[in-house]
Design a protein around this motif. Structure first.
Motif, mmCIF file in Angstrom:
data_model
loop_
_atom_site.group_PDB
_atom_site.id
_atom_site.type_symbol
_atom_site.label_atom_id
_atom_site.label_comp_id
_atom_site.label_asym_id
_atom_site.label_seq_id
_atom_site.Cartn_x
_atom_site.Cartn_y
_atom_site.Cartn_z
ATOM 1 N N CYS A 436 20.055 22.324 -11.812
ATOM 2 C CA CYS A 436 21.315 21.863 -11.219
ATOM 3 C C CYS A 436 22.529 22.427 -11.968
ATOM 4 N N LEU A 437 22.463 22.452 -13.290
ATOM 5 C CA LEU A 437 23.587 22.982 -14.081
ATOM 6 C C LEU A 437 23.746 24.483 -13.856
ATOM 7 N N LEU A 438 22.639 25.209 -13.749
ATOM 8 C CA LEU A 438 22.711 26.643 -13.427
ATOM 9 C C LEU A 438 23.322 26.857 -12.040
ATOM 10 N N THR A 439 22.961 25.965 -11.107
ATOM 11 C CA THR A 439 23.527 26.051 -9.758
ATOM 12 C C THR A 439 25.038 25.871 -9.792
ATOM 13 N N ALA A 440 25.519 24.928 -10.601
ATOM 14 C CA ALA A 440 26.970 24.699 -10.729
ATOM 15 C C ALA A 440 27.678 25.951 -11.225
ATOM 16 N N VAL A 441 27.079 26.641 -12.197
ATOM 17 C CA VAL A 441 27.656 27.892 -12.722
ATOM 18 C C VAL A 441 27.640 28.967 -11.634
ATOM 19 N N TYR A 442 26.539 29.057 -10.897
ATOM 20 C CA TYR A 442 26.401 30.052 -9.825
ATOM 21 C C TYR A 442 27.448 29.837 -8.732
ATOM 22 N N VAL A 443 27.703 28.576 -8.407
ATOM 23 C CA VAL A 443 28.713 28.244 -7.383
ATOM 24 C C VAL A 443 30.080 28.774 -7.799
ATOM 25 N N ILE A 444 30.457 28.556 -9.044
ATOM 26 C CA ILE A 444 31.765 28.991 -9.538
ATOM 27 C C ILE A 444 31.892 30.509 -9.556
ATOM 28 N N LEU A 445 30.843 31.202 -9.996
ATOM 29 C CA LEU A 445 30.930 32.646 -10.215
ATOM 30 C C LEU A 445 30.664 33.489 -8.972
ATOM 31 N N VAL A 446 29.839 32.994 -8.050
ATOM 32 C CA VAL A 446 29.340 33.864 -6.968
ATOM 33 C C VAL A 446 29.743 33.420 -5.567
ATOM 34 N N ILE A 447 29.662 32.134 -5.273
ATOM 35 C CA ILE A 447 29.797 31.673 -3.884
ATOM 36 C C ILE A 447 31.261 31.644 -3.442
#
Length: 482
Positions: A436-447
Motif C-alpha cells: 500500500c505504501l509503495l502504491t501511494a508513492v507510485y500514485v504521486i510519481l506516475v499516475i
C-alpha cells in the motif's frame, strides 16, 4: 429555458437513471457474495435445509468456484461487450445470476450447489468489466467519476443487505428475494439504450445520436450532441490506424504501454492491499479483540459491521471523487491503508512477544483497512482504468486486469493461512502495508489526474512523463561515461 421530456434541457438525470440500472446487477452480485456468510452457518448446522450439514470441503468448493470461473469470464465478458454490445452483456450476466438462484431453489445436491455458485463467477466478471465501461461510456465528463464509483457502492450495499436479511428471514425466502433482483433488471433494462460508443463502432450513427440525445436530455439536432458524436468517431478513427492485435499495439506504443502498466499496477495494488485476507481473517481478529471482556460480536454481527464500514466508505467515494479528483483520493487511501496494515502487523508482533497491546487496536485497524478499500482503492482503480483507454482497448484491458485480479484473489484465499502459520501473521500484514505504501508513492510519481479530462489530454501527461524519464536516463548515461 427549454425542456426535454420531464427534465430541463441538458439535465443529467437520465444518465443517473441509466447508471443506476447498469449497476443493479452489481447489487445482486453483492448479495450473492454476502449470501455465503449467513447461509454457510445455516447449511453447516444441525438445522441445515439440506437435511445433513455440509462438509468443510463442500463449503470450500462453493466459496472458491466463482473466483475460478471469473478468471476465464473476465476475458469472455470483455469479448461479448465488444462484439454484441454492452447492453446484451449486461442482460447476459443477470441471466446467469438468475439461473444460479433458480438452481439453489430447485436442488440441494452437492453438484447443484457448487454449479450454482460457479455461475456467480460469470456475474462477478461482468460486474467489474462490463458495468464500469458501460457507465463510463454513457456519462458526462463532469459526473463519470461519481457514477463510476457506484459499482463499489452497489456491491457493498448488496453485501450488507444480505447480511441483514440473512439474520431475519428463512432460507427459501432469501433465495426468492435474491432471484427477484436480476429478474427485475432483465425486464427493466430492455428499455435502456446501448452504449453510444458501441453503436458508433457498429456504424449505427443515427441510433447512437438518439441514445446520446436521450442521455443528455437534448434534441438529436443539438450541436453539443453532434459534437460529442463526432468526438467518439474521431477517437475510434484513430484506433483504426493501430494494429488489430491487442498485445502488439500495447507493446509497440509507448503511451499505451504506460497506460496499461498503470491499469495493471492499480488493479493488483487494490487486490493485494490486505482487504481480502483481512475479511477472511476477521472472525479471529474480533475474537482476539474481545478476550478481555470488551466488544463481543457473533459471526453475522461481525459481517454486518464490516458491511456497514464498506458502505460508508463507498458512499464517501461517490460523493467526493468529483471534488477531490482521482489522484488525491487514491494516494490518501493507499497511504492510510498501508499505515493501518503496518500497525496491525505490529500488534501481532507484540502479541507474539507477550507484550501487552490494546485489544481494540485490531478492530480499529481492520475497519480502517476495509474503509480505505471501499472509499478509494477499489472504486478509483476501476474508474481510472476505464478513463485511460479508448473504446478499442477499454474492454480487453479491463478484462485482462480483472483476470489478473481474480488469480490474485484465488491465490490469496488459498495460501494466506498456510503462509501466515509458516512465517507469522505479522509478516503478512507488514507485506500488505508495504504494498500500500509503495502504491501511494507510485500514485504521486506516475499516475496522471483524469478528473473531467479527455483522453487526449491524459495521454499528453503520459507523454510528458515518458519524455522526462527518457531525459533522466540519458543524463545518467552521460554521467556514467565520465
Amino acid at each position: 429555458m427549454k425542456f426535454y421530456g420531464f427534465f430541463r434541457e441538458g439535465s443529467q438525470v437520465n444518465q443517473v437513471i441509466c447508471a443506476l440500472l447498469i449497476n443493479l446487477p452489481v447489487l445482486a452480485y453483492g448479495a450473492s457474495i454476502g449470501w455465503m456468510s449467513p447461509m454457510t452457518l445455516l447449511l453447516q448446522s444441525d438445522h441445515s435445509p439440506k437435511g445433513l450439514p455440509l462438509t468443510d470441503a463442500e463449503v470450500s468448493f462453493m466459496a472458491s468456484a466463482p473466483y475460478l470461473v471469473c478468471i476465464v469470464f473476465d476475458l469472455v465478458m470483455a469479448y461479448i461487450g465488444d462484439r454484441v454490445g454492452r447492453k446484451f452483456a449486461l442482460l447476459f450476466l443477470s441471466m446467469a445470476l438468475a439461473t444460479s438462484w433458480i438452481i439453489l431453489l430447485c436442488s440441494f445436491e452437492t453438484w447443484a450447489l457448487i454449479f450454482a455458485r460457479a455461475l456467480v463467477g460469470v456475474t462477478m466478471a461482468g460486474c467489474f468489466v462490463t458495468c464500469p465501461i458501460y457507465t463510463k461510456e454513457i456519462s458526462d465528463d463532469t459526473i463519470r467519476g461519481a457514477l463510476g464509483c457506484l459499482v463499489v457502492l452497489f456491491q457493498t450495499t448488496g453485501n450488507l443487505f444480505l447480511y441483514i436479511i440473512g439474520d431475519l428471514l428463512s432460507y427459501r425466502t432469501i433465495l426468492w428475494i435474491c432471484l427477484s433482483l436480476p429478474t427485475i433488471h432483465m425486464i427493466v433494462f430492455v428499455f435502456m439504450p446501448d452504449s453510444p460508443s458501441y453503436l458508433v463502432k457498429k456504424g449505427r450513427t443515427e441510433e447512437a445520436t438518439k441514445a446520446l440525445a436521450w442521455l443528455r436530455c437534448r434534441s438529436v439536432t443539438d450541436m453539443k450532441v453532434q459534437e460529442e458524436i463526432e468526438l467518439i468517431m474521431k477517437e475510434q478513427n484513430k484506433d483504426k490506424t493501430t494494429s488489430s492485435f491487442f498485445l502488439k499495439s500495447i507493446f509497440t506504443d509507448q503511451i499505451l504501454l504506460k497506460a496499461f502498466q498503470i491499469a495493471l499496477v492499480v488493479t493488483l495494488a487494490r487486490e493485494v492491499c490486505g482487504a481480502i485476507p483481512v475479511l477472511n481473517f476477521a472472525g479471529e481478529i474480533f475474537t482476539l479483540a474481545s478476550k478481555d471482556g470488551g466488544l463481543v460480536l457473533s459471526p453475522n454481527q461481525q459481517a454486518m459491521l464490516l458491511g456497514a464500514v464498506q458502505v460508508i466508505g463507498s458512499i464517501l467515494a461517490s460523493s467526493v471523487v468529483e471534488r477531490s479528483g482521482r489522484k488525491p483520493l487514491l494516494f490518501l487511501t493507499s497511504l492510510v491503508s498501508g499505515l493501518s496494515m503496518c500497525l496491525l502487523g505490529s500488534w501481532f508482533l507484540l502479541r507474539d512477544y507477550d507484550i501487552q497491546a490494546p485489544s481494540w487496536l485490531p478492530l480499529l485497524t481492520l475497519c480502517i483497512c476495509i474503509f480505505c478499500d471501499a472509499s478509494g482503492l477499489q472504486p478509483i482503480s476501476i474508474v481510472l482504468t476505464g478513463e485511460i483507454f479508448s473504446y478499442k482497448y477499454r474492454g480487453i484491458v479491463m478484462g485482462v486486469t480483472m483476470a489478473m485480479a481474480s488469480v490474485s484473489d484465488f491465490l490469496q484465499l488459498l495460501f494466506f493461512k498456510p503462509l501466515a502459520k509458516a512465517v507469522g501473521i505479522h509478516v503478512s500484514f507488514f507485506f500488505f502495508g508495504f504494498v500500500c505504501l509503495l502504491t501511494a508513492v507510485y500514485v504521486i510519481l506516475v499516475i496522471p489526474e483524469t478528473k473531467a479530462r479527455c483522453l487526449e489530454d491524459i495521454y499528453k501527461d503520459l507523454k510528458k512523463n515518458k519524455t522526462n524519464e527518457g531525459k533522466e536516463a540519458t543524463e545518467v548515461k552521460e554521467i556514467t561515461r565520465f
